[in-house]
Design an enzyme around this catalytic site. Structure first.
Site, PDB file in Angstrom:
ATOM      1  N   VAL A 260     -19.089 -50.113  78.984  1.00 42.71           N
ATOM      2  CA  VAL A 260     -17.727 -49.449  79.066  1.00 42.71           C
ATOM      3  C   VAL A 260     -17.011 -49.503  77.490  1.00 42.71           C
ATOM      4  CG1 VAL A 260     -15.515 -48.124  79.649  1.00 42.71           C
ATOM      5  CG2 VAL A 260     -17.748 -47.865  81.222  1.00 42.71           C
ATOM      6  N   CYS A 261     -16.528 -51.386  77.738  1.00 44.03           N
ATOM      7  CA  CYS A 261     -15.435 -51.468  77.112  1.00 44.03           C
ATOM      8  C   CYS A 261     -16.011 -52.254  75.729  1.00 44.03           C
ATOM      9  CB  CYS A 261     -14.261 -52.585  78.055  1.00 44.03           C
ATOM     10  SG  CYS A 261     -13.633 -52.001  78.841  1.00 44.03           S
ATOM     11  N   THR A 262     -17.333 -52.509  75.906  1.00 41.59           N
ATOM     12  CA  THR A 262     -18.159 -53.558  74.738  1.00 41.59           C
ATOM     13  C   THR A 262     -18.500 -52.359  73.666  1.00 41.59           C
ATOM     14  OG1 THR A 262     -17.833 -55.529  75.746  1.00 41.59           O
ATOM     15  CG2 THR A 262     -19.020 -55.418  74.499  1.00 41.59           C
TER      16      THR A 262
END
Length: 194
Positions: free
Chosen positions: A117-119
């Site tokens: 999700v964040c990367t």
């Protein structure tokens, strides 16, 4: 296309959401290993004086604060961290995007939690915007091995270079015989013995 190695002169490090709560959601890599790798990257950046941008998302909620060790290793960068209010793709946050541009570097090293999700989204956005991006896969992770595998494959297909903590530190060092290289060897050895 010829490959120019990432070095002290041309690279910057982006650490995305290494928060105590978020990191607990990761099951694709042991917590301590992921934490150790993220802190090794921070130490390497400090030794090499690489530009570093730290960001967090919703620290007051379940995600929790950034790792306190990051404040000890990179105090200036920790104080200047970009606090996002739930924006998934960090590059969609104007403050983060401006901080990345302000590094003046076109080669970016990214480690984030979670990879799925964040990367994945900032990594793909940065490649689209003309940056060369290496994602340090073992300094982040995902809630499942499958989620991590799919995220890494998606980034790989999207033009992101996948790497590991040791591989990246060796690339940045270039030579263990320099004063900085000698310090980096100590970071690697300490981690391997720990």
């Amino acid at each position: 296309m010829s490959y120019e190695r990432f070095s002290t002169e041309n690279a910057a490090l982006l650490l995305i959401d290494h928060q105590v709560g978020t990191m607990r959601w990761v099951k694709s890599i042991p917590f301590e290993e992921m934490k150790r790798n993220a802190l090794m990257l921070a130490k390497a950046a400090s030794i090499l004086q690489l530009p570093v941008v730290l960001t967090s998302s919703m620290e007051e909620y379940a995600q929790g604060p950034l790792l306190s060790e990051l404040e000890q290793i990179l105090p200036k960068e920790f104080a200047a961290r970009i606090k996002r209010l739930g924006i998934v793709n960090a590059m969609d946050d104007d403050n983060f995007a401006k901080a990345v541009q302000a590094t003046g570097r076109k080669k970016l090293i990214i480690a984030g939690v979670t990879n799925d999700v964040c990367t994945v989204y900032p990594a793909l956005s940065l490649v689209r915007d003309g940056y060369e991006v290496q994602v340090v896969a073992d300094a982040g992770g995902s809630p499942s091995a499958m989620a991590d595998d799919i995220a890494l494959r998606r980034m790989d297909k999207g033009g992101v270079t996948l790497t590991s903590t040791n591989q990246l530190i060796a690339e940045l060092a270039g030579s263990w015989a320099t004063p900085q290289g000698g310090q980096l060897v100590q970071v690697l050895m300490t981690a391997l013995q720990g």
